[in-house]
Scaffold this active site. Structure first.
Site: not given
Ligand code: AMP
Length: 220
Positions: A13, A88, A123, A156, A167
């Protein structure tokens, strides 16, 4: 146009949000990227978020909602935006509605779990500017350093296989219900993620164009 990108971690995404951002000239807002930046800068929100993020859990709704409120108030969001990784949880989706943010449509990118772990192990991210790459699907020019700023790419912590599994569990339990939230409002478009990124891009562009036509009632 105001749109949301949903999908499991690693479904692509973020990449698709960037593509659509470039094509339509509206910002792609990644809460994950904003949180990583806050962690790097040691801000209070970053300090609070770090342990959740490292373990693969979601950061508390309140922290993320405050982040998104601040970001959406900025001038570049006036013509529209793409939310990548927000909402989320159902609480976040409801909060967005309460804020009066009228989302035109949500796009979900569907990829089976078994493909996700394999994808995520490849990644890579730039620790300095946040650009993202993939060893197989989107390698940087030399495979090691960032094309944009030259820093050495890293993995990461939350892309490590054991964290990815938790996750995915979090995604199914807390984020998948958000699809139904938008489906029940007639706003959900589903893209089946393809093996090749460019094929997923073509389908995503079609979905966004369909969403735009439905939202504006115009075929142009
Ligand atoms: P992402 O880069 O979108 O995969 O986000 C990495 C991490 O950031 C996630 O695994 C969550 O721990 C946190 N995170 C990002 N967006 C949200 C959200 N909308 N609500 C809660 N945690 C978030």
């Amino acid at each position: 146009m105001k749109m949301i990108f949903l999908g499991a971690p690693g479904a692509g995404k973020g990449t698709q949000a960037e593509n659509v951002s470039a094509a339509y000239g509206i910002p792609a807002i990644s809460t994950g990227a904003i949180i990583r930046e806050s962690v790097k800068n040691g801000t209070p929100a970053g300090m609070e978020a770090k342990s959740y993020m490292d373990s693969g859990s979601l950061v508390p709704d309140k922290v993320v909602i405050d982040i998104i409120k601040e970001r959406l108030a900025q001038d570049d969001c006036e013509k529209g935006f793409i939310l990548d990784g927000f909402p989320r949880t159902i609480i976040q989706a409801e909060e967005l509605e309460k804020m009066g943010v009228d989302i035109d449509f949500a796009v979900t990118i569907e990829v089976p779990d078994e493909n996700i772990v394999r994808r995520m192990s490849g990644r890579r991210v730039c620790p300095d500017c946040g650009a993202s790459y993939h060893t197989e699907y989107k390698p940087s020019k030399d495979g090691e350093s960032c094309d944009k700023c030259g820093a050495k790419l890293t993995t990461r912590h939350d892309d490590l296989p054991e964290v990815v599994l938790s996750r995915l569990k979090v995604y199914h339990e807390q984020t998948e219900p958000v699809k139904e939230f938008y489906n029940s409002r007639g706003k959900l478009l589903t893209v089946i993620g393809q093996e090749k990124v460019e094929d997923t891009t073509a389908l995503t562009m079609k979905a966004v164009e369909t969403g735009r036509m439905l939202a504006t009632g115009r075929v142009e």
